[in-house]
Design an enzyme around this catalytic site. Structure first.
Site, PDB file in Angstrom:
ATOM      1  N   HIS A  49       0.870  -1.179   0.000  1.00  0.00           N
ATOM      2  CA  HIS A  49       0.000   0.000   0.000  1.00  0.00           C
ATOM      3  C   HIS A  49       0.904   1.225   0.000  1.00  0.00           C
ATOM      4  O   HIS A  49       1.759   1.377   0.849  1.00  0.00           O
ATOM      5  CB  HIS A  49      -0.919   0.009   1.215  1.00  0.00           C
ATOM      6  CG  HIS A  49      -1.891   1.149   1.156  1.00  0.00           C
ATOM      7  ND1 HIS A  49      -3.140   1.020   0.590  1.00  0.00           N
ATOM      8  CD2 HIS A  49      -1.779   2.444   1.529  1.00  0.00           C
ATOM      9  CE1 HIS A  49      -3.760   2.186   0.644  1.00  0.00           C
ATOM     10  NE2 HIS A  49      -2.953   3.071   1.212  1.00  0.00           N
ATOM     11  N   CYS A  50       0.722   2.104  -0.984  1.00  0.00           N
ATOM     12  CA  CYS A  50       1.627   3.241  -1.127  1.00  0.00           C
ATOM     13  C   CYS A  50       0.895   4.525  -0.771  1.00  0.00           C
ATOM     14  O   CYS A  50      -0.051   4.914  -1.463  1.00  0.00           O
ATOM     15  CB  CYS A  50       2.138   3.321  -2.564  1.00  0.00           C
ATOM     16  SG  CYS A  50       3.186   4.753  -2.825  1.00  0.00           S
ATOM     17  N   PRO A  51       1.314   5.213   0.294  1.00  0.00           N
ATOM     18  CA  PRO A  51       0.632   6.472   0.648  1.00  0.00           C
ATOM     19  C   PRO A  51       0.837   7.558  -0.409  1.00  0.00           C
ATOM     20  O   PRO A  51       0.001   8.455  -0.528  1.00  0.00           O
ATOM     21  CB  PRO A  51       1.282   6.863   1.980  1.00  0.00           C
ATOM     22  CG  PRO A  51       2.560   6.116   2.037  1.00  0.00           C
ATOM     23  CD  PRO A  51       2.360   4.853   1.258  1.00  0.00           C
ATOM     24  N   ASN A 106      -3.139   4.643  -2.512  1.00  0.00           N
ATOM     25  CA  ASN A 106      -3.796   3.490  -3.119  1.00  0.00           C
ATOM     26  C   ASN A 106      -2.868   2.293  -2.972  1.00  0.00           C
ATOM     27  O   ASN A 106      -1.682   2.456  -2.669  1.00  0.00           O
ATOM     28  CB  ASN A 106      -4.054   3.790  -4.599  1.00  0.00           C
ATOM     29  CG  ASN A 106      -5.139   2.922  -5.197  1.00  0.00           C
ATOM     30  OD1 ASN A 106      -5.637   2.014  -4.551  1.00  0.00           O
ATOM     31  ND2 ASN A 106      -5.497   3.215  -6.433  1.00  0.00           N
TER      32      ASN A 106
END
Ligand SMILES: [Zn+2]
Ligand SMILES: [Zn+2]
Length: 299
Positions: free
Chosen positions: A128-130, A134
């Site tokens: 999960h990439c801030p 997303n």
């Protein structure tokens, strides 16, 4: 689709991304190109190329942010999990490797994992990439990697532009001092320019190094056909070979596929030049999951 907009960290990272891009563009145009290249064609040439890179960066970023990373749909009706044989029944039906997510209360295809931020299962979840607020998964990994690529390129480009403008400024100041004409620049504006140069250099180095490390990791994970989660799992299983690892259905790591087909699975089957553009590519035919929440499953 409610893509993960509720994560405050992701929201701040999104704002920071947009702010950094516009700040870099402002400094490059206002304090690098216009003063240093004002009389030549290089001014507009660098301006056009730099803004084209930023435009592609933002386009890839938007695609990564707003596309579905590959969410496993929730079942329309609650599934009765009390029947423990359902797992084996699914395997009989050719759904090898499907598992149950207790939090989504649904069946999920192989390589799908649950994301706690998105609160959904994501197919071939990477992480999960801030920065894109997303998940990086099967359907948006291409856009994510393109975003990293253009961010790295923009960082490198602005570093080169700032350093060359700074060198030009020092040289022209020296020449001005040697000629001895009293054409003094106002001191505050000079300090302001140098401050902008330093801030942009720090920004470029930080983001540049950061994205290059992740870019490298992403390519390695595609070429080895293992997401970070699977790498961790396989490493754990290697550490204790006496366990029941032989019974795991997940053995694709042992039969390595060639690199180009693996890259094509992510970037599409078209020309390699198209790999650089944030265009929708047809999903790979090999191993592609034509897919409903619960194939052929009678409850
Ligand atoms: Zn889940
Ligand atoms: Zn997520």
């Amino acid at each position: 689709h409610a893509f993960c907009v509720r994560d405050p960290c992701g929201f701040i990272c999104l704002l920071l991304t947009y702010f950094s891009v516009f700040y870099a563009d402002y400094v490059v145009i206002q304090y690098v190109l216009i003063p240093a290249y004002s009389d030549s064609v290089w001014c507009s040439l660098h301006g056009v190329v730099f803004n084209l890179i930023l435009l592609l960066l933002l386009a890839c970023h938007a695609k990564a942010v707003f596309s579905d990373p590959g969410m496993v749909p929730l079942p329309e009706t609650a599934i009765d999990f009390s029947d423990l044989r359902s797992q084996s029944r699914m395997n009989e039906r050719g759904c090898e490797g499907w598992t149950v997510c207790s939090r989504c209360e649904t069946y999920r295809p192989p390589r799908a994992h649950h994301c706690r931020v998105c609160q959904r299962c994501i197919r071939r979840m990477d992480h999960h990439c801030p920065w894109i607020n997303n998940c990086v998964g099967e359907l948006n990994q291409k856009y994510f990697i393109q975003f990293l690529f253009y961010t790295g390129l923009a960082s490198l480009y602005s570093m080169v532009l700032v350093v060359s403008a700074w060198v030009w400024r020092i040289r022209s100041e020296r020449e001005g001092a040697a000629e001895g004409d009293g054409e003094e620049e106002e001191a505050p504006s000079k300090h302001l320019i140098v401050a902008h140069y330093i801030i942009l250099l720090v920004e470029s180095v930080l983001f540049g190094v950061f994205v290059m490390v992740i870019f490298y990791d992403q390519l390695v994970s595609i070429i080895t056909d293992e997401t970070p989660l699977e790498q961790m799992k396989n490493r754990l299983m290697k550490d204790r070979p006496s366990s029941s690892s032989q019974h795991q259905p997940h053995t694709h790591a042992h039969t390595r596929k060639p690199r180009i087909p693996l890259l094509r699975e992510v970037f599409g089957r078209g020309s390699m030049l198209l790999w650089l553009l944030p265009l929708h590519s047809t999903p790979p035919s090999a191993g592609g999951i034509s897919y409903s929440a619960l194939p052929d499953y009678d409850v």
